[in-house]
Design a protein around this motif. Structure first.
Motif, mmCIF file in Angstrom:
data_model
loop_
_atom_site.group_PDB
_atom_site.id
_atom_site.type_symbol
_atom_site.label_atom_id
_atom_site.label_comp_id
_atom_site.label_asym_id
_atom_site.label_seq_id
_atom_site.Cartn_x
_atom_site.Cartn_y
_atom_site.Cartn_z
ATOM 1 N N LEU A 79 0.863 -1.041 0.045
ATOM 2 C CA LEU A 79 0.186 -0.121 -0.022
ATOM 3 C C LEU A 79 0.947 1.254 -0.148
ATOM 4 N N TYR A 80 2.108 1.213 0.632
ATOM 5 C CA TYR A 80 3.016 2.466 0.750
ATOM 6 C C TYR A 80 3.214 2.584 -0.490
ATOM 7 N N ASP A 81 3.689 1.646 -1.355
ATOM 8 C CA ASP A 81 4.094 1.628 -2.963
ATOM 9 C C ASP A 81 3.044 2.311 -4.016
ATOM 10 N N GLY B 172 12.409 0.754 -1.525
ATOM 11 C CA GLY B 172 13.359 0.856 -2.642
ATOM 12 C C GLY B 172 12.756 1.150 -4.064
ATOM 13 N N ARG B 173 11.635 1.955 -3.875
ATOM 14 C CA ARG B 173 10.876 2.632 -4.978
ATOM 15 C C ARG B 173 11.679 3.708 -5.620
ATOM 16 N N ASP B 174 12.646 4.493 -5.090
ATOM 17 C CA ASP B 174 13.382 5.413 -5.577
ATOM 18 C C ASP B 174 14.600 4.683 -6.367
ATOM 19 N N VAL C 142 19.608 0.639 2.260
ATOM 20 C CA VAL C 142 19.728 0.443 3.594
ATOM 21 C C VAL C 142 18.253 0.877 4.262
ATOM 22 N N ASP C 143 17.565 0.227 5.046
ATOM 23 C CA ASP C 143 16.468 0.430 5.904
ATOM 24 C C ASP C 143 16.411 -0.370 7.207
ATOM 25 N N LEU C 144 15.621 0.273 8.147
ATOM 26 C CA LEU C 144 15.521 -0.223 9.581
ATOM 27 C C LEU C 144 14.563 -1.268 9.435
ATOM 28 N N GLN C 145 13.563 -1.326 8.701
ATOM 29 C CA GLN C 145 12.409 -2.126 9.099
ATOM 30 C C GLN C 145 12.481 -3.331 8.097
ATOM 31 N N PRO C 146 12.608 -4.499 8.730
ATOM 32 C CA PRO C 146 12.539 -5.804 8.124
ATOM 33 C C PRO C 146 11.404 -5.962 7.152
ATOM 34 N N PHE D 239 20.147 5.537 2.329
ATOM 35 C CA PHE D 239 19.662 5.337 3.450
ATOM 36 C C PHE D 239 18.230 5.623 3.827
ATOM 37 N N GLY D 240 17.454 4.823 4.534
ATOM 38 C CA GLY D 240 16.233 4.760 4.748
ATOM 39 C C GLY D 240 15.300 4.644 3.504
ATOM 40 N N CYS D 241 15.696 3.642 2.726
ATOM 41 C CA CYS D 241 15.212 3.422 1.425
ATOM 42 C C CYS D 241 13.896 2.911 1.242
ATOM 43 N N GLY E 42 19.431 -2.189 8.147
ATOM 44 C CA GLY E 42 20.288 -1.549 8.757
ATOM 45 C C GLY E 42 19.878 -0.075 9.392
ATOM 46 N N ASP E 43 20.361 0.245 10.446
ATOM 47 C CA ASP E 43 20.141 1.521 11.073
ATOM 48 C C ASP E 43 20.953 2.599 10.751
ATOM 49 N N MET E 44 20.364 3.704 9.961
ATOM 50 C CA MET E 44 21.308 4.738 9.406
ATOM 51 C C MET E 44 22.003 5.620 10.685
ATOM 52 N N ARG E 45 21.678 5.236 11.825
ATOM 53 C CA ARG E 45 22.460 5.990 12.887
ATOM 54 C C ARG E 45 23.846 5.278 13.357
ATOM 55 N N CYS F 53 19.244 10.232 1.062
ATOM 56 C CA CYS F 53 18.167 10.070 2.247
ATOM 57 C C CYS F 53 16.908 10.627 1.827
ATOM 58 N N MET F 54 16.119 10.082 1.335
ATOM 59 C CA MET F 54 15.068 10.767 0.595
ATOM 60 C C MET F 54 13.807 10.403 1.340
ATOM 61 N N GLY F 55 12.581 11.159 0.960
ATOM 62 C CA GLY F 55 11.078 10.789 1.397
ATOM 63 C C GLY F 55 11.066 10.971 2.788
ATOM 64 N N ASN F 56 11.750 11.803 3.444
ATOM 65 C CA ASN F 56 11.757 12.370 4.790
ATOM 66 C C ASN F 56 12.203 11.410 5.840
ATOM 67 N N SER F 57 13.107 10.443 5.334
ATOM 68 C CA SER F 57 13.411 9.467 6.183
ATOM 69 C C SER F 57 14.243 10.014 7.576
ATOM 70 N N LEU F 58 15.202 10.991 7.129
ATOM 71 C CA LEU F 58 15.773 11.502 8.485
ATOM 72 C C LEU F 58 14.989 12.146 9.507
HETATM 73 C C1 LIG Z 1 8.662 7.807 4.684
HETATM 74 S S1 LIG Z 1 9.792 6.351 4.410
HETATM 75 C C2 LIG Z 1 10.549 6.836 2.841
HETATM 76 C C3 LIG Z 1 11.126 5.780 2.319
HETATM 77 C C4 LIG Z 1 12.017 6.040 0.818
HETATM 78 N N1 LIG Z 1 13.037 6.804 1.019
HETATM 79 C C5 LIG Z 1 10.775 6.688 0.156
HETATM 80 O O1 LIG Z 1 11.163 7.701 -0.360
HETATM 81 O O2 LIG Z 1 9.956 5.923 -0.298
HETATM 82 C C6 LIG Z 1 10.651 6.429 5.830
HETATM 83 C C7 LIG Z 1 11.870 5.162 5.858
HETATM 84 O O3 LIG Z 1 12.677 5.783 6.779
HETATM 85 C C8 LIG Z 1 13.220 4.453 7.438
HETATM 86 N N2 LIG Z 1 13.946 4.809 8.535
HETATM 87 C C9 LIG Z 1 13.539 5.399 9.541
HETATM 88 N N3 LIG Z 1 14.475 5.448 10.741
HETATM 89 C C10 LIG Z 1 15.702 4.929 9.880
HETATM 90 C C11 LIG Z 1 16.958 4.641 10.654
HETATM 91 N N4 LIG Z 1 17.347 4.765 11.848
HETATM 92 N N5 LIG Z 1 17.669 4.019 9.869
HETATM 93 C C12 LIG Z 1 17.202 3.321 8.785
HETATM 94 N N6 LIG Z 1 16.247 3.700 7.924
HETATM 95 C C13 LIG Z 1 15.276 4.274 8.912
HETATM 96 C C14 LIG Z 1 11.695 3.850 7.873
HETATM 97 O O4 LIG Z 1 12.014 2.294 8.063
HETATM 98 C C15 LIG Z 1 10.925 4.058 6.465
HETATM 99 O O5 LIG Z 1 11.130 2.876 5.459
#
Ligand SMILES: C[S@@+](CC[C@H](N)C(=O)[O-])C[C@H]1O[C@@H](n2cnc3c(N)ncnc32)[C@H](O)[C@@H]1O
Length: 238
Positions: free
Chosen positions: A13-15, A49-51, A64-68, A44-46, A86-89, A102-107
């Motif tokens: 659904l996210y996609d 993987g849509r981008d 790399v993304d945190l959520q399995p 990071f925070g991909c 992986g955890d981008m920290r 680091c796209m889509g507000n992941s930071l």
């Molecule tokens: C709104 S989604 C954006 C995903 C992707 N960049 C995009 O634009 O579709 C935010 C993502 O950041 C990841 N995320 C949040 N904290 C993270 C961390 N500490 N390390 C790696 N990924 C993280 C989340 O698991 C989530 O998949």
């Protein structure tokens, strides 16, 4: 974070919700502009993987993304991509790339000063000399408080989502409350908390990690005018 976001519980659904996004194209344009010879990229925070799927047509990529759950979904629907949990920290891939994204507000999901610095240290640890950082993140609050409702076409039929925003100036966190009515009539609630880093703060984090900010744009060629912006920075530390 995972438990409260319906789209993370349902990455397909996210996609769908993100399917009209142009962020990968814009990211590519910014790379062409500032580092046209780039060959390798880490995102990071991909998420799903849509981008990365689009960027991988042009670059050798790792995500790399945190959520399995997001990474499992990426492996199923985009099996050709190198996407790792992986955890981008803290993650260290042992590779340096021409571009870090680091796209889509992941930071914005990292809220704490110390941990935001850790993320920038991770960016720096994966950059070759003169590498480019492309970051899309919230740079201004959403102060509108009245709810809005929209229809969303999902693979299982039409859903509706009602969104209400809350801004806490003290913490600089925007909370988005979403109420979904799903095609089969069930309801689901979301609460998404995103930290805003204002442009000068972002600059400070970037510079502290060895990056020089080259551009901050809303994507139309103007400076940051909206709620999110693309920051482009070059790694200048030898
Ligand atoms: C709104 S989604 C954006 C995903 C992707 N960049 C995009 O634009 O579709 C935010 C993502 O950041 C990841 N995320 C949040 N904290 C993270 C961390 N500490 N390390 C790696 N990924 C993280 C989340 O698991 C989530 O998949």
């Amino acid at each position: 974070m995972e438990a409260t976001n319906l789209l993370y519980r349902d990455p397909a659904l996210y996609d769908v919700v993100q399917s009209d996004s142009t962020s990968a194209d814009l990211c590519q344009t910014l790379i062409e502009q500032h580092r046209p010879d780039a060959r390798t990229l880490v995102d990071f925070g991909c998420g799903t993987g849509r981008d990365l799927e689009i960027l991988a047509e042009r670059f050798e990529c790792i995500g790399v993304d945190l959520q399995p759950g997001m990474v499992d979904h990426a492996h199923q629907v985009r099996p050709g991509l190198d996407i790792r949990i992986g955890d981008m920290r803290t993650v260290r891939l042992g590779k340096r790339m021409d571009v870090v994204t680091c796209m889509g507000n992941s930071l914005a999901y990292v809220h704490d000063y110390e941990q935001i610095s850790q993320v920038f240290a991770t960016f720096a640890a994966h950059t070759r000399p003169d590498a480019l950082l492309v970051l899309c993140s919230p740079v201004a609050p959403i102060t509108r408080t009245e709810p809005t409702t929209a229809a969303v076409d999902t693979p299982r039929g039409p859903a509706t989502v009602t969104i209400r925003h809350e801004w806490d100036l003290r913490t600089q966190i925007n909370t988005m409350h979403r109420r979904w009515v799903l095609p089969w009539g069930d309801e689901a609630q979301d609460e998404i908390r995103r930290r805003v880093l204002f442009p000068r703060e972002l600059e400070r984090y970037a510079e502290g990690a060895g990056f020089e900010v080259l551009d901050m744009t809303d994507g139309t060629g103007a400076g940051p005018t909206g709620q999110s912006a693309y920051t482009v920075a070059r790694y200048t530390r030898a």
